[in-house]
Design a protein around this motif. Structure first.
Motif, PDB file in Angstrom:
ATOM      1  N   THR A 173       0.858  -1.182   0.000  1.00  0.00           N
ATOM      2  CA  THR A 173       0.000   0.000   0.000  1.00  0.00           C
ATOM      3  C   THR A 173       0.898   1.237   0.000  1.00  0.00           C
ATOM      4  N   PRO A 174       0.317   2.420  -0.165  1.00  0.00           N
ATOM      5  CA  PRO A 174       1.140   3.630  -0.070  1.00  0.00           C
ATOM      6  C   PRO A 174       1.859   3.764   1.272  1.00  0.00           C
ATOM      7  N   PHE A 175       1.354   3.124   2.318  1.00  0.00           N
ATOM      8  CA  PHE A 175       2.055   3.168   3.595  1.00  0.00           C
ATOM      9  C   PHE A 175       3.345   2.353   3.540  1.00  0.00           C
ATOM     10  N   SER A 176       3.454   1.439   2.592  1.00  0.00           N
ATOM     11  CA  SER A 176       4.675   0.650   2.419  1.00  0.00           C
ATOM     12  C   SER A 176       5.618   1.283   1.408  1.00  0.00           C
ATOM     13  N   TYR A 177       5.080   1.716   0.265  1.00  0.00           N
ATOM     14  CA  TYR A 177       5.939   2.211  -0.812  1.00  0.00           C
ATOM     15  C   TYR A 177       5.916   3.718  -1.002  1.00  0.00           C
ATOM     16  N   GLY A 178       5.152   4.446  -0.184  1.00  0.00           N
ATOM     17  CA  GLY A 178       5.065   5.891  -0.346  1.00  0.00           C
ATOM     18  C   GLY A 178       4.348   6.225  -1.637  1.00  0.00           C
ATOM     19  N   SER A 179       5.004   6.953  -2.486  1.00  0.00           N
ATOM     20  CA  SER A 179       4.415   7.283  -3.794  1.00  0.00           C
ATOM     21  C   SER A 179       4.803   6.270  -4.860  1.00  0.00           C
ATOM     22  N   GLY A 180       5.790   5.415  -4.572  1.00  0.00           N
ATOM     23  CA  GLY A 180       6.199   4.393  -5.528  1.00  0.00           C
ATOM     24  C   GLY A 180       7.662   4.512  -5.902  1.00  0.00           C
ATOM     25  N   HIS A 181       8.020   3.841  -7.004  1.00  0.00           N
ATOM     26  CA  HIS A 181       9.391   3.865  -7.516  1.00  0.00           C
ATOM     27  C   HIS A 181       9.634   5.164  -8.273  1.00  0.00           C
ATOM     28  N   VAL A 182      10.766   5.776  -8.027  1.00  0.00           N
ATOM     29  CA  VAL A 182      11.131   7.019  -8.700  1.00  0.00           C
ATOM     30  C   VAL A 182      11.269   6.775 -10.196  1.00  0.00           C
ATOM     31  N   ASN A 183      10.719   7.692 -10.982  1.00  0.00           N
ATOM     32  CA  ASN A 183      10.851   7.663 -12.435  1.00  0.00           C
ATOM     33  C   ASN A 183      11.565   8.960 -12.825  1.00  0.00           C
ATOM     34  N   PRO A 184      12.904   8.947 -12.917  1.00  0.00           N
ATOM     35  CA  PRO A 184      13.665  10.178 -13.159  1.00  0.00           C
ATOM     36  C   PRO A 184      13.255  10.924 -14.423  1.00  0.00           C
ATOM     37  N   ASN A 185      12.958  10.200 -15.510  1.00  0.00           N
ATOM     38  CA  ASN A 185      12.580  10.882 -16.749  1.00  0.00           C
ATOM     39  C   ASN A 185      11.276  11.654 -16.575  1.00  0.00           C
ATOM     40  N   ALA A 186      10.284  11.046 -15.929  1.00  0.00           N
ATOM     41  CA  ALA A 186       9.013  11.737 -15.693  1.00  0.00           C
ATOM     42  C   ALA A 186       9.196  12.877 -14.693  1.00  0.00           C
ATOM     43  N   ALA A 187      10.050  12.681 -13.685  1.00  0.00           N
ATOM     44  CA  ALA A 187      10.278  13.715 -12.680  1.00  0.00           C
ATOM     45  C   ALA A 187      10.926  14.960 -13.287  1.00  0.00           C
ATOM     46  N   ALA A 188      11.686  14.794 -14.368  1.00  0.00           N
ATOM     47  CA  ALA A 188      12.328  15.930 -15.026  1.00  0.00           C
ATOM     48  C   ALA A 188      11.321  16.808 -15.766  1.00  0.00           C
ATOM     49  N   ASP A 189      10.142  16.267 -16.065  1.00  0.00           N
ATOM     50  CA  ASP A 189       9.089  17.017 -16.770  1.00  0.00           C
ATOM     51  C   ASP A 189       7.732  16.608 -16.188  1.00  0.00           C
ATOM     52  N   PRO A 190       7.445  17.026 -14.926  1.00  0.00           N
ATOM     53  CA  PRO A 190       6.255  16.533 -14.235  1.00  0.00           C
ATOM     54  C   PRO A 190       4.945  17.140 -14.720  1.00  0.00           C
ATOM     55  N   GLY A 191       5.000  18.294 -15.371  1.00  0.00           N
ATOM     56  CA  GLY A 191       3.773  18.953 -15.803  1.00  0.00           C
ATOM     57  C   GLY A 191       3.196  19.831 -14.709  1.00  0.00           C
ATOM     58  N   LEU A 192       2.691  19.213 -13.637  1.00  0.00           N
ATOM     59  CA  LEU A 192       2.117  19.961 -12.520  1.00  0.00           C
ATOM     60  C   LEU A 192       2.890  19.633 -11.246  1.00  0.00           C
ATOM     61  N   VAL A 251       0.142  12.964 -13.364  1.00  0.00           N
ATOM     62  CA  VAL A 251       0.487  13.527 -12.068  1.00  0.00           C
ATOM     63  C   VAL A 251      -0.389  12.822 -11.027  1.00  0.00           C
ATOM     64  N   ARG A 252       0.176  11.785 -10.374  1.00  0.00           N
ATOM     65  CA  ARG A 252      -0.599  10.903  -9.497  1.00  0.00           C
ATOM     66  C   ARG A 252      -0.394  11.244  -8.024  1.00  0.00           C
ATOM     67  N   SER A 253      -1.509  11.310  -7.297  1.00  0.00           N
ATOM     68  CA  SER A 253      -1.476  11.542  -5.856  1.00  0.00           C
ATOM     69  C   SER A 253      -2.123  10.373  -5.135  1.00  0.00           C
ATOM     70  N   PRO A 254      -1.399   9.737  -4.199  1.00  0.00           N
ATOM     71  CA  PRO A 254      -1.988   8.646  -3.421  1.00  0.00           C
ATOM     72  C   PRO A 254      -3.093   9.169  -2.499  1.00  0.00           C
ATOM     73  N   VAL A 255      -4.077   8.320  -2.227  1.00  0.00           N
ATOM     74  CA  VAL A 255      -5.174   8.631  -1.316  1.00  0.00           C
ATOM     75  C   VAL A 255      -5.262   7.515  -0.285  1.00  0.00           C
ATOM     76  N   ALA A 256      -5.359   7.893   0.990  1.00  0.00           N
ATOM     77  CA  ALA A 256      -5.556   6.931   2.091  1.00  0.00           C
ATOM     78  C   ALA A 256      -6.673   7.472   2.974  1.00  0.00           C
ATOM     79  N   VAL A 257      -7.670   6.621   3.228  1.00  0.00           N
ATOM     80  CA  VAL A 257      -8.823   7.064   4.026  1.00  0.00           C
ATOM     81  C   VAL A 257      -9.128   6.023   5.101  1.00  0.00           C
ATOM     82  N   LEU A 258      -9.348   6.506   6.318  1.00  0.00           N
ATOM     83  CA  LEU A 258      -9.784   5.663   7.424  1.00  0.00           C
ATOM     84  C   LEU A 258     -11.108   6.213   7.908  1.00  0.00           C
ATOM     85  N   THR A 259     -12.143   5.404   7.912  1.00  0.00           N
ATOM     86  CA  THR A 259     -13.456   5.858   8.370  1.00  0.00           C
ATOM     87  C   THR A 259     -13.568   5.674   9.879  1.00  0.00           C
TER      88      THR A 259
END
Length: 180
Positions: free
Chosen positions: A23-42, A169-177
């Motif tokens: 889950t995002p609690f294990s991997y954070g946002s995921g594996h770094v993608n340097p090429n995408a990070a150089a041109d993230p858009g937003l 441009v992906r943002s993880p979401v975690a919700v606890l009710t």
């Protein structure tokens, strides 16, 4: 963070140390993608003052934070913690619904980004507006409403992805009710 991959180099979901889907609690946002990070858009732009205001909302006072920024004073009305302009969304103790705000800045060419939502199980997610048209360097604010349809006893996960068809441009979401 927003350009990271949540799959491994073979296209499979990332696994945790027990070889279960992470889950995002294990991997954070995921594996770094340097090429995408150089041109993230937003980007979700934050300043040092934004972080200091966040610390004030956690209960720190101006004298405790003075060594970080000369002349800094906590706002008279601290911001809600959930509204820190951070590129992930964590909502704990969600009872019915809550709305949070974020601002994104276009650091690429002019274009239109559309939001796609992967809803956490039992949670309805609405992004408003769900399309943002940017000029170069322009900032836009959007709101996200999280609504409980089916409560869960543990965190549930999803994501919000803005795309212009080229950049994602992906943002993880975690919700606890909450049962309250």
């Amino acid at each position: 963070m927003t350009t990271a991959s949540i799959t491994d180099n073979q296209g499979h979901k990332i696994l945790n140390s027990s070889f279960l889907t992470a889950t995002p609690f294990s991997y954070g946002s995921g594996h770094v993608n340097p090429n995408a990070a150089a041109d993230p858009g937003l980007v979700y732009d934050l300043t040092a003052t934004d972080y200091l205001n966040f610390l004030c909302s956690l209960g720190y006072n101006s004298s405790q934070l003075a060594s970080f920024q000369t002349g800094y004073n906590c706002p008279s009305k601290p911001q809600d913690i959930k509204d820190l302009n951070y590129p992930s969304f964590t909502i704990s103790q969600l009872i019915q619904s809550v709305t949070v705000s974020r601002t994104v800045k276009n650091v690429g060419s002019a274009g239109t980004y559309t939001a796609t939502v992967e809803e956490p199980s039992g949670i309805r997610v609405k992004v408003e507006p769900n399309s943002l048209k940017f000029g170069v360097g322009e900032e836009k604010k959007f709101m996200v409403t999280f609504h409980v349809d089916t409560p869960s006893s543990d965190y549930v996960f999803g994501s919000i992805t803005w795309s212009d068809g080229t950049r994602y441009v992906r943002s993880p979401v975690a919700v606890l009710t909450s049962n309250i």
